[in-house]
Design an enzyme around this catalytic site. Structure first.
Site, PDB file in Angstrom:
ATOM      1  N   CYS A  87      -1.363  11.311  14.437  1.00  0.00           N
ATOM      2  CA  CYS A  87      -0.786  11.150  15.769  1.00  0.00           C
ATOM      3  C   CYS A  87      -1.645  11.848  16.825  1.00  0.00           C
ATOM      4  O   CYS A  87      -2.728  11.364  17.120  1.00  0.00           O
ATOM      5  CB  CYS A  87       0.672  11.611  15.774  1.00  0.00           C
ATOM      6  SG  CYS A  87       1.638  10.704  17.004  1.00  0.00           S
ATOM      7  N   GLU A 143       3.213  11.618   6.807  1.00  0.00           N
ATOM      8  CA  GLU A 143       3.818  12.767   6.099  1.00  0.00           C
ATOM      9  C   GLU A 143       5.306  12.561   5.828  1.00  0.00           C
ATOM     10  O   GLU A 143       5.868  13.174   4.933  1.00  0.00           O
ATOM     11  CB  GLU A 143       3.593  14.073   6.884  1.00  0.00           C
ATOM     12  CG  GLU A 143       4.367  14.239   8.192  1.00  0.00           C
ATOM     13  CD  GLU A 143       3.655  13.673   9.407  1.00  0.00           C
ATOM     14  OE1 GLU A 143       2.835  12.755   9.250  1.00  0.00           O
ATOM     15  OE2 GLU A 143       3.936  14.139  10.532  1.00  0.00           O
ATOM     16  N   HIS A 151       3.005   8.657  11.408  1.00  0.00           N
ATOM     17  CA  HIS A 151       3.250   9.896  10.660  1.00  0.00           C
ATOM     18  C   HIS A 151       3.447   9.619   9.164  1.00  0.00           C
ATOM     19  O   HIS A 151       4.578   9.492   8.704  1.00  0.00           O
ATOM     20  CB  HIS A 151       4.500  10.602  11.205  1.00  0.00           C
ATOM     21  CG  HIS A 151       4.291  11.175  12.564  1.00  0.00           C
ATOM     22  ND1 HIS A 151       3.769  12.433  12.759  1.00  0.00           N
ATOM     23  CD2 HIS A 151       4.513  10.656  13.791  1.00  0.00           C
ATOM     24  CE1 HIS A 151       3.682  12.671  14.053  1.00  0.00           C
ATOM     25  NE2 HIS A 151       4.126  11.606  14.704  1.00  0.00           N
TER      26      HIS A 151
HETATM   27  N1  GLN Z   1       1.632  13.613  22.505  1.00  0.00           N
HETATM   28  C1  GLN Z   1       1.141  12.432  21.882  1.00  0.00           C
HETATM   29  C2  GLN Z   1       1.883  11.194  22.347  1.00  0.00           C
HETATM   30  O1  GLN Z   1       2.953  11.286  22.885  1.00  0.00           O
HETATM   31  C3  GLN Z   1       1.190  12.542  20.365  1.00  0.00           C
HETATM   32  C4  GLN Z   1       2.566  12.640  19.801  1.00  0.00           C
HETATM   33  C5  GLN Z   1       2.616  13.144  18.382  1.00  0.00           C
HETATM   34  O2  GLN Z   1       1.648  13.710  17.888  1.00  0.00           O
HETATM   35  N2  GLN Z   1       3.736  12.992  17.717  1.00  0.00           N
HETATM   36  O3  GLN Z   1       1.417  10.110  22.166  1.00  0.00           O
END
Ligand code: GLN
Length: 547
Positions: free
Chosen positions: A382, A510, A508
């Site tokens: 992310c 994970e 994600h």
């Molecule tokens: N801040 C980034 C976004 O909003 C990444 C979000 C995250 O890592 N969950 O896209």
């Protein structure tokens, strides 16, 4: 008819109620029952999505797009039971539903009260998580008995059990039996008091699970049984585990905890098979391939719970490769002050996880650069992918100002930017791109090979995306877009083929890893990190070569 287990916690928070509930779910499931789990949280946020990780730890995202409590991660990892939106309810959510109904005239003429209106809504929330084939529903009440906010929840489960009858519901109270070092004694009084509190509101626990650092003697158990009005054999010890949280179910099984639960619920006790689980725990405790060290470069490192699923998924990758994974938790701001070479020296892999806001971003970008240039396995998740894209833009694509508009709205090179649908969004709660979305792999890429499928659904929680205006430039410099949304518009995974292992994803992974089935990306990242360590060990250092 669905049977119920209600889990409450006493004396202090952080007793591991979620782990215990998840462990019991695993045992019941392995005895042939269809189990579901849910968590009721007494706080007033509608969901934990708006809380800082420092407050609440990780926000767990379900495939159907709910931002939920991290205990749901344990539920999925232990029992492999997929959680949904109805797996987690909060006071905030319950109250807002009741209040909206009141405004819509749903209670015309009546005074709306905690009992029965809020408690009815809580009971409806419990029922909402019963599926057609659910044999047993485990409902964990967050917080500690005695908290003001949890009272309506306790009253609701009292009513619920009253309505379904004793043999269809069991109250399980998890409590602390502290060891007083100066006296050299375990103390049962706090538990007696916590059970006393429960009894004043009409709940008499049927079973006690005693968290402790030292074993309880029979005398302790007898005393607890007497004072807390519980049969002696239903005072169960849950001592701190020696090596891994995945030992908890084995410990509870050794004491027949699940058998007693089934007996209370008048359910048939079928045989229990935990062979694969035991084997997994053995591998975890004594891996064949020693240990590797992987750096997790985060911005909420101070709190162990902030990256819970990341740490667990790395452990799972370790199990799959029979290697212990030691995590070096690196605060990205310290990379800014002390340099990546100092902070990351000696690690065999670098993982940059998700996050929000500009604090520590430059440190994360430095960590990417360090791993990319030295050929150390790199895994970005992310925000970690977004940092990988910024780094590649600045240092390979000659876009010195490459940035995300999250951190610099007016950057000359917005390589990470908001997608159109996010531009008009003002409200913060539940408005990100959330939950499972399909990702189609580009043939011939590492990701395609690792997943072994043409596409996958992975969980998302972000607002910003790779800016397609830069795709060609990146491709011409050696970055491969190995996973895209089916319409080709959104970048889901990037790779650098000309690197031992460089993969970064917008989703994600994970959240989709379990100890018995490591996520393919984590599994291969750990494999590559192990290979990196072996390569390093095989290379004699300049000094020893001279000798
Ligand atoms: N801040 C980034 C976004 O909003 C990444 C979000 C995250 O890592 N969950 O896209």
């Amino acid at each position: 008819m669905t049977k119920h287990i209600f889990v409450t916690g006493g004396v202090v928070s952080s007793l591991g109620k979620g782990l215990t509930a998840a462990s019991i779910a695993l045992l019941l499931q392995r005895r042939g029952y269809n189990v579901r789990l849910q968590k009721l949280d007494p706080y007033l946020n509608v969901d934990p999505g708006t809380m800082s990780p420092f407050q609440h730890g990780e926000v767990y995202v379900t495939q159907d797009g709910a931002e939920t409590d991290l205990d749901l991660g344990h539920y999925e990892r232990f029992a492999g039971i997929e959680c949904t939106r109805t797996s987690n309810h909060t006071s905030g959510g319950i109250y807002s539903r009741v209040i909206s109904r009141e405004r819509a005239g749903g209670y015309l003429g009546k005074t709306v009260q905690v009992i029965p209106h809020i408690t009815d809504e809580i009971k409806a929330a419990i029922r909402s998580h019963i599926a057609k084939d659910t044999d047993i529903l485990i409902t964990e009440i967050g917080g500690t008995v005695g908290d003001i906010e949890s009272l309506p929840f306790l009253e609701a489960i009292r009513q619920f059990r009253q309505e379904i009858g004793v043999e269809n519901g069991i109250f399980m109270h998890i409590t602390l039996v502290p060891y007083i070092k100066a006296a050299g004694e375990l103390k049962t009084k706090p538990s007696q008091q916590s059970v006393g509190l429960l009894r004043t509101i009409g709940i008499s626990p049927d079973m006690l699970i005693c968290r402790c650092e030292h074993s309880l003697t029979q005398e302790h158990k007898d005393k607890m049984a007497l004072f807390c009005n519980v049969p002696k054999h239903l005072v169960i010890e849950e001592k701190d585990v020696a090596n891994t949280i995945y030992e908890v179910p084995l410990d509870l099984a050794r004491q027949d905890t699940d058998v007693y639960v089934l007996e209370h619920l008048k359910l048939h006790v079928q045989s229990l098979n935990l062979r694969d689980w035991r084997k997994m725990v053995r591998t975890l405790v004594t891996p064949r391939n020693g240990e590797i060290e992987i750096a997790v470069v985060g911005k909420y490192i101070g709190l162990q719970d902030s990256y819970k699923s990341i740490y667990e998924a790395l452990t799972h990758g370790g199990v799959a490769n029979s290697v212990g994974v030691k995590v070096r938790m690196v605060e990205s701001e310290e990379i800014e002050s002390q340099g990546a070479a100092t902070m990351l020296k000696g690690v065999s892999g670098v993982l940059v996880p998700g996050g929000f806001g500009d604090r520590g971003i430059e440190g994360k970008i430095e960590a990417v650069k360090y791993a990319r240039k030295r050929g150390i396995p790199f895994f970005g998740i992310c925000l970690g992918m977004q940092c990988a894209v910024m780094e590649f833009g600045r240092n390979v694509c000659r876009l010195p100002k490459a940035n995300s508009t999250e951190f610099d709205e007016d950057t000359a090179h917005p390589v990470i930017d908001l997608i159109e649908s996010q531009r008009t969004v003002k409200a913060k709660g539940g408005t990100m791109r959330l939950g499972g979305y399909p990702c189609k792999f580009t043939p011939g890429t590492r990701s395609r090979k690792l997943y072994g499928n043409a596409s996958v659904d992975e969980s998302h929680r972000h607002r910003y995306e790779f800016n397609n205006a830069y795709r060609e430039r990146y491709e011409s410099k050696g970055m491969v877009f190995s996973g895209l949304s089916p319409d080709g518009e959104l970048v889901e995974i990037v790779e650098i083929p000309d690197h031992p292992w460089f993969v970064a994803c917008q989703f994600h992974p994970e959240f989709r890893s379990t100890p018995l089935k490591s996520h393919p990306l984590f599994k291969d990242f750990v494999r590559a990190s192990l290979a990196e360590q072996k390569k390093r060990n095989a290379k004699p250092s300049a000094r020893s070569a001279k000798k």
